[in-house]
Motif scaffolding. Structure first.
Motif, PDB file in Angstrom:
ATOM      1  N   TYR A  98      -6.211  -5.537  -5.402  1.00  0.00           N
ATOM      2  CA  TYR A  98      -5.302  -5.468  -6.541  1.00  0.00           C
ATOM      3  C   TYR A  98      -5.913  -6.067  -7.800  1.00  0.00           C
TER       4      TYR A  98
ATOM      5  N   LEU B 126       0.825  -1.206   0.000  1.00  0.00           N
ATOM      6  CA  LEU B 126       0.000   0.000   0.000  1.00  0.00           C
ATOM      7  C   LEU B 126       0.861   1.258   0.000  1.00  0.00           C
ATOM      8  N   ASN B 127       1.991   1.195   0.659  1.00  0.00           N
ATOM      9  CA  ASN B 127       2.892   2.342   0.703  1.00  0.00           C
ATOM     10  C   ASN B 127       3.665   2.553  -0.591  1.00  0.00           C
ATOM     11  N   LYS B 128       3.646   1.584  -1.478  1.00  0.00           N
ATOM     12  CA  LYS B 128       4.399   1.677  -2.728  1.00  0.00           C
ATOM     13  C   LYS B 128       3.523   2.080  -3.911  1.00  0.00           C
ATOM     14  N   ASN B 129       2.271   2.404  -3.673  1.00  0.00           N
ATOM     15  CA  ASN B 129       1.363   2.823  -4.740  1.00  0.00           C
ATOM     16  C   ASN B 129       1.277   1.786  -5.868  1.00  0.00           C
TER      17      ASN B 129
ATOM     18  N   ASN C  56      -1.021  -1.071  -7.774  1.00  0.00           N
ATOM     19  CA  ASN C  56      -2.410  -1.498  -7.932  1.00  0.00           C
ATOM     20  C   ASN C  56      -2.550  -2.791  -8.741  1.00  0.00           C
TER      21      ASN C  56
END
Length: 188
Positions: free
Chosen positions: A57, A25-28, A30
């Motif tokens: 995802y 989630l912190n790495k953007n 999807n």
């Protein structure tokens, strides 16, 4: 170019998936390419992991389906794109899949498989995921083959060598699949 992280789900026991999700989630991110090695090697896919990840995802699922029933199972777990390894596919005619789903289907291939590839068994909108060596940069012959395939099919590259980054950026393919731990070296 889209950089899609590869996650080998058997690296992460189910109880560690929630920790992994928080890191992602912190790495953007999807999209995830799920490499299910037990599915590929033993026909024992980890569908629980797909279901856990599918809520957050867009999933590419590479679990080594052998027949239409395996494809249906992957779709019901939330896979957005299904990856087929032609050497494992038991059915005679792969074209039947498009009667089941409008989801995208990709063929995962190595260099040797591409050399003997029979396009008559497959038709668009099948795409190709071409697995290249992460330890050896591409030769000129391989680069020319990739350029040709890219013009004919939807084309992604799986785990390429970082020295080929400029080649892939200039080729303008939709994306590459990179192991999660190597993703940051491609984003810089």
């Amino acid at each position: 170019m889209n950089i899609i992280p590869i996650i080998s789900i058997h690296q992460y026991p189910m109880e560690q998936l929630s920790t992994l999700l928080k890191k992602l989630l912190n790495k953007n991110i999807n999209e995830l390419y799920i490499l299910d090695e037990l599915g590929i090697k033993k026909n024992e896919p980890c569908v629980d992991a797909y279901q856990a990840l599918a809520s957050r995802y867009d999933l590419w699922v590479d679990a080594g389906p052998r027949n239409i029933d395996d494809i249906v199972d992957d779709l019901f777990t939330g896979a957005n794109r299904i990856v087929i390894r032609p050497q494992l596919w038991a059915e005679q005619d792969i074209k039947e899949i498009h009667h089941l789903t409008e989801n995208e289907i990709y063929l995962h291939m190595h260099t040797q498989e591409l050399q003997n590839f029979d396009y008559s068994k497959y038709q668009k909108p099948y795409g190709i995921i071409y697995e290249v060596s992460s330890t050896t940069p591409l030769s000129l012959t391989d680069k020319n083959k990739i350029k040709t395939l890219h013009q004919m099919q939807s084309f992604y590259c799986y785990n390429p060598h970082v020295k080929d980054k400029e080649f892939f950026e200039n080729l303008d393919i939709p994306g590459i699949m990179i192991p999660l731990d190597a993703r940051d070296t491609w984003i810089t």
